[in-house]
Design a protein around this motif. Structure first.
Motif, PDB file in Angstrom:
ATOM      1  N   SER A 168      26.012  89.717  41.553  1.00 55.40           N
ATOM      2  CA  SER A 168      24.679  90.342  41.614  1.00 55.40           C
ATOM      3  C   SER A 168      24.778  91.841  41.333  1.00 55.40           C
ATOM      4  CB  SER A 168      24.049  90.130  42.995  1.00 55.40           C
ATOM      5  OG  SER A 168      24.858  90.753  43.991  1.00 55.40           O
ATOM      6  N   TYR A 169      23.562  92.438  41.113  1.00 54.12           N
ATOM      7  CA  TYR A 169      23.441  93.871  40.898  1.00 54.12           C
ATOM      8  C   TYR A 169      22.464  94.460  41.926  1.00 54.12           C
ATOM      9  CZ  TYR A 169      25.565  92.984  36.327  1.00 54.12           C
ATOM     10  OH  TYR A 169      26.408  92.616  35.318  1.00 54.12           O
ATOM     11  N   THR A 181      18.766  90.471  38.733  1.00 55.65           N
ATOM     12  CA  THR A 181      20.014  89.892  38.197  1.00 55.65           C
ATOM     13  C   THR A 181      19.673  88.644  37.398  1.00 55.65           C
ATOM     14  OG1 THR A 181      21.295  90.722  40.059  1.00 55.65           O
ATOM     15  CG2 THR A 181      22.283  88.952  38.755  1.00 55.65           C
ATOM     16  N   ARG A 182      20.020  88.650  36.110  1.00 54.03           N
ATOM     17  CA  ARG A 182      19.694  87.542  35.222  1.00 54.03           C
ATOM     18  C   ARG A 182      20.989  86.830  34.768  1.00 54.03           C
ATOM     19  NH1 ARG A 182      14.212  86.696  35.625  1.00 54.03           N
ATOM     20  NH2 ARG A 182      13.051  88.652  35.251  1.00 54.03           N
ATOM     21  N   ASN A 183      20.869  85.580  34.347  1.00 52.92           N
ATOM     22  CA  ASN A 183      22.005  84.773  33.864  1.00 52.92           C
ATOM     23  C   ASN A 183      21.861  84.522  32.370  1.00 52.92           C
ATOM     24  OD1 ASN A 183      23.202  84.456  36.406  1.00 52.92           O
ATOM     25  ND2 ASN A 183      21.865  82.735  36.898  1.00 52.92           N
ATOM     26  N   SER A 185      23.135  82.447  28.868  1.00 54.89           N
ATOM     27  CA  SER A 185      23.340  81.016  28.618  1.00 54.89           C
ATOM     28  C   SER A 185      24.765  80.577  28.917  1.00 54.89           C
ATOM     29  CB  SER A 185      23.006  80.687  27.152  1.00 54.89           C
ATOM     30  OG  SER A 185      23.834  81.455  26.280  1.00 54.89           O
ATOM     31  N   GLU A 186      25.734  81.474  28.714  1.00 54.40           N
ATOM     32  CA  GLU A 186      27.115  81.098  28.982  1.00 54.40           C
ATOM     33  C   GLU A 186      27.494  81.330  30.429  1.00 54.40           C
ATOM     34  OE1 GLU A 186      26.250  83.808  27.571  1.00 54.40           O
ATOM     35  OE2 GLU A 186      27.491  85.481  28.181  1.00 54.40           O
ATOM     36  N   GLY A 187      26.547  81.794  31.286  1.00 51.71           N
ATOM     37  CA  GLY A 187      26.820  81.942  32.706  1.00 51.71           C
ATOM     38  C   GLY A 187      27.063  83.358  33.159  1.00 51.71           C
ATOM     39  N   ARG A 188      27.151  84.312  32.254  1.00 55.61           N
ATOM     40  CA  ARG A 188      27.380  85.693  32.656  1.00 55.61           C
ATOM     41  C   ARG A 188      26.080  86.307  33.179  1.00 55.61           C
ATOM     42  NH1 ARG A 188      30.168  88.452  27.587  1.00 55.61           N
ATOM     43  NH2 ARG A 188      30.420  90.174  29.092  1.00 55.61           N
TER      44      ARG A 188
END
Length: 794
Positions: A168-169, A181-183, A185-188
């Protein structure tokens, strides 16, 4: 690379066959796990128990642990054969962002060959804190921006994975902004700054915020970056991209500077507020492989790509107008694999030398791999077709090389095997690996003589220990198996004293005569020689040796007739009416040697009257050389030289007495030295014959005269000496040489010797061989007594 058309000449084992054989192995994979950074030597597993083996079987069967790339992450305890950690493991170095981090390996048992598939799971620990690529970020926000506006921020990176990775940020407390905090597509996870309330440039033209990135470790680790916010004057239009998401595919071998894609954004404002510039919003500006033209929006390659390291890139592109307003779009660059990695071969073990005569010997075990993917990763493995070896797949990516049949070191002692590994990519890449296999010797060849039989020549009267020749045998084996020992074998003839005749040097085959040889006693002999190698078992062979004794001229001629050595020689009577060439007698001699050493020649050395008699050089016949006359002396003494043809020549002499007579009516004529003793007896005999003849008829006179002569001769021979008759063959080594003066084996002869001064004569009787003399010879001799003492011996 051009594809070869000679695939039918190689043994190719395709990847498909490898997978089929791997399925046939049927052994389930065993997985072990260990935390990264664990100390070297840490116990991992009891391998004996996990594999279901007996205690000590791992050591007995030569267990080994094989990892891909020849890395040795685990080791076997030499005492307990427990599986131990060989080194500290860094999960991030080994696997990067890949999760889970699984390192496959094989447990290899060499004797007999067996494989077990296993893997090592390296678990992550929270040993890395999140990091921002830049310590500061600058945002320009117009004062008229409405609340709820979202501003993308640069994300942080955490090398850890899972719960230990970035979670998280947060942002420092302030009334204007909060962070989301966003995700991806590859999970980062990436942060977005959200405006809570409008900004007032006149009230606060600049703001400083602290952005914190937190991971999920215990305790958590964090990283920070400063956000500088510049409040801009009014600019009510922001740049907008034609697409929110751009996608591009780039082969990994694209040259530097090549165009990837062009992005485009526009701003509805006029003037400087409508002028747009582009920038890449990258996590790591230094290491990112792309660059953008700020004016045109062209994105080009600035660093080489490597599919094996990174398969795709997510890049944010920012468009900024002259008033500081920005727009954003995303770019996904997928790296396409090209066949740029040649296959790799890892040799597990190699056996050299290998013994000959044993089939199905495992020579080498190796594994192959290719860093490419898909079709480019599939490989074909082969070796040369003209070698006596087979390439067999074992399990997964392992292969074994075994002998096709029994090898023969004597045919070929060393093989160079080239292993060719080719992938199925375009273009096809191949790797060649060369191994040398030597063949050790087995004693499978008996010594072989250079000749099946040897003929040696030795001149008689040789010195003892004379080197007479050499036998030689070779053995196609090597080392001790090729060392040859020579020996004399028991002769077939039990009467041959071989041990006293020859000896042999056991090391080099030299033959020596142990004593002096005599040709007249032994002309030839033969024996067998054995050659035995020193291998186990020892092998041997035989050769025949013939020794021929060469004659030396060590015998002088021996005169058989006329008798010499002090005996009174017989006198040869020659009628004065004899024609030239009349055969007086024949000198008979023999020589104990053979060949040319026994060839005899005759020569008249001395004569009472030179030119009256001659000797034939080849047969020893003494003949008259001219007509006789009354002026010629009655008594003649001839000295004949008999010489052989040896080197140097040897010789002997014979003395002949010849008496010239007017006729053969006289019983005998005495030598001049005996005339006084015999004069009275001769006169009375003559008188008696004359008296009887006067009263008898001519016929009766002749008959009585003939009888009287015969009786007188016999009585005188009996009174002054005896006649000794010798019958039988000469010694076996004497042979008849026609015309050379040597006497045949089959003659009977009679030697008459006179005592004192009496007359001696040599009488030749008929030969024993019937066909030697014509029929009626004896009768003719008796009917012609006048030629009795000079009958030729031919």
């Amino acid at each position: 690379m051009k594809q070869t058309k000679a695939h039918n000449k190689k043994r190719q084992v395709t990847f498909f066959i490898l997978l089929v054989l791997w399925g046939e192995v049927g052994s389930e994979s065993i997985q072990y796990s260990v935390l990264e950074e664990t100390e070297s030597g840490t116990f991992v597993a009891n391998l004996t128990k996990d594999l279901g083996l007996r205690v000590g079987e791992l050591a007995a069967r030569g267990a080994r642990v094989v990892f891909k790339g020849n890395r040795q992450h685990l080791q076997l305890d030499p005492q307990t054969h427990d599986l131990l950690l060989n080194e500290k493991l860094d999960r991030e170095e080994l696997c990067g962002p890949t999760e889970p981090c699984v390192l496959p390996f094989q447990v290899l048992l060499e004797n007999p060959l067996q494989f077990f598939q296993a893997s090592l799971l390296v678990r992550d620990i929270n040993d890395h804190a999140p990091e921002f690529s830049a310590g500061k970020m600058l945002l320009k926000i117009s004062e008229i921006t409405t609340p709820g506006k979202i501003f993308p921020l640069k994300m942080a990176h955490d090398l850890d994975t899972g719960s230990n990775g970035l979670q998280s940020y947060t942002i420092s407390s302030n009334p204007h902004f909060h962070v989301l905090t966003r995700n991806r597509s590859e999970g980062r996870k990436f942060p977005e700054l959200v405006l809570n309330k409008p900004l007032d440039r006149e009230e606060q033209p600049r703001l400083r915020l602290t952005l914190t990135a937190l991971d999920g470790g215990s305790p958590p680790r964090s990283g920070t970056s400063e956000i500088q916010i510049q409040v801009l004057d009014i600019n009510d239009n922001v740049p907008e991209f034609a697409q929110e998401l751009y996608e591009a595919q780039v082969p990994e071998n694209n040259p530097l500077g090549s165009l990837i894609i062009t992005v485009s954004a526009r701003d509805l404002d006029a003037g400087s507020f409508g002028e747009v510039s582009y920038a890449l919003f990258q996590d790591d500006d230094v290491n990112q492989p792309f660059e953008i033209n700020a004016i045109t929006g062209e994105i080009r390659l600035r660093k080489a790509l490597d599919f094996e390291e990174v398969q795709s890139y997510d890049v944010d592109v920012e468009a900024t107008d002259g008033g500081g307003l920005t727009g954003k779009c995303s770019l996904v660059v997928r790296v396409l694999d090209v066949n740029d990695n040649a296959p790799e071969l890892t040799m597990s073990f190699l056996i050299s030398p290998i013994p000959e005569n044993l089939p199905e010997i495992i020579v080498a075990v190796f594994s192959v791999s290719d860093a490419d993917s898909g079709h480019n990763q599939q490989v074909i493995c082969s070796i040369e077709n003209n070698l006596p070896f087979l390439l067999r797949p074992s399990m997964e990516n392992f292969y074994t090389i075994v002998t096709e049949g029994a090898l023969d070191r004597e045919t070929r002692a060393e093989y160079n095997i080239i292993i060719i590994v080719t992938d199925l990519g375009t273009p096809r890449l191949k790797t060649e690996h060369s191994i040398t296999v030597r063949v050790s010797d087995v004693n499978d060849n008996a010594p072989a003589f250079t000749q099946t039989s040897y003929t040696l020549f030795v001149r008689e009267n040789n010195s003892p220990a004379l080197h007479i020749g050499t036998v030689s045998a070779t053995d196609r084996d090597s080392g001790t198996n090729a060392q040859v020992t020579y020996s004399l074998l028991q002769p077939q003839d039990p009467h041959l004293p071989l041990a006293s005749l020859v000896s042999i040097n056991a090391d080099n085959g030299h033959l020596f005569a142990l004593r002096s040889l005599d040709y007249e006693a032994l002309q030839a002999f033969e024996f067998r020689v054995g050659a035995t190698d020193r291998g186990s078992p020892a092998l041997s062979s035989e050769a025949l040796v013939r020794v021929l004794v060469l004659d030396a001229n060590d015998n002088s001629p021996f005169v058989l007739y006329p008798l010499q050595n002090g005996s009174a020689p017989c006198t040869e009577l020659v009628p004065r009416v004899a024609e030239p060439g009349y055969l007086v007698t024949k000198v008979v001699a023999v020589d104990g040697d053979s060949g040319q050493n026994a060839w005899l020649s005759f020569q008249l050395l001395k004569a009472t009257e030179p030119g009256l008699f001659g000797v034939w050089a080849h047969n020893g016949e003494v003949r008259t050389a001219r007509l006789l006359s009354e002026r010629d002396a009655a008594k003649h003494r001839l000295l004949v030289l008999v010489k052989d043809n040896g080197e140097p020549p040897r010789s002997a002499t014979a003395t002949l007495h010849v008496l010239l007579v007017d006729g053969f009516s006289q019983p005998y004529l005495p030598l001049p030295e005996a005339a006084p003793a015999q004069a009275q007896a001769d006169s009375l005999t003559v008188y008696l014959v004359v008296a009887l003849a006067s009263v008898s008829s001519l016929f009766l006179f002749s008959v009585l005269l003939f009888v009287a002569v015969r009786l007188c001769r016999r009585s005188r021979a009996a009174s002054v000496g005896g006649c000794s008759v010798t019958e039988g063959p000469f010694p076996g080594h004497l042979v008849d040489v026609s015309g050379t003066g040597t006497l045949s084996q089959s003659y009977q002869y009679e030697v008459c010797l006179t005592g004192g001064s009496a007359t001696s004569e040599f009488k030749f009787l008929k030969p024993i061989i019937p066909n030697f003399s014509p029929q009626g010879t004896e009768r003719e001799i008796e009917e012609t007594p006048t030629f009795r003492n000079s009958f030729p011996f031919s």
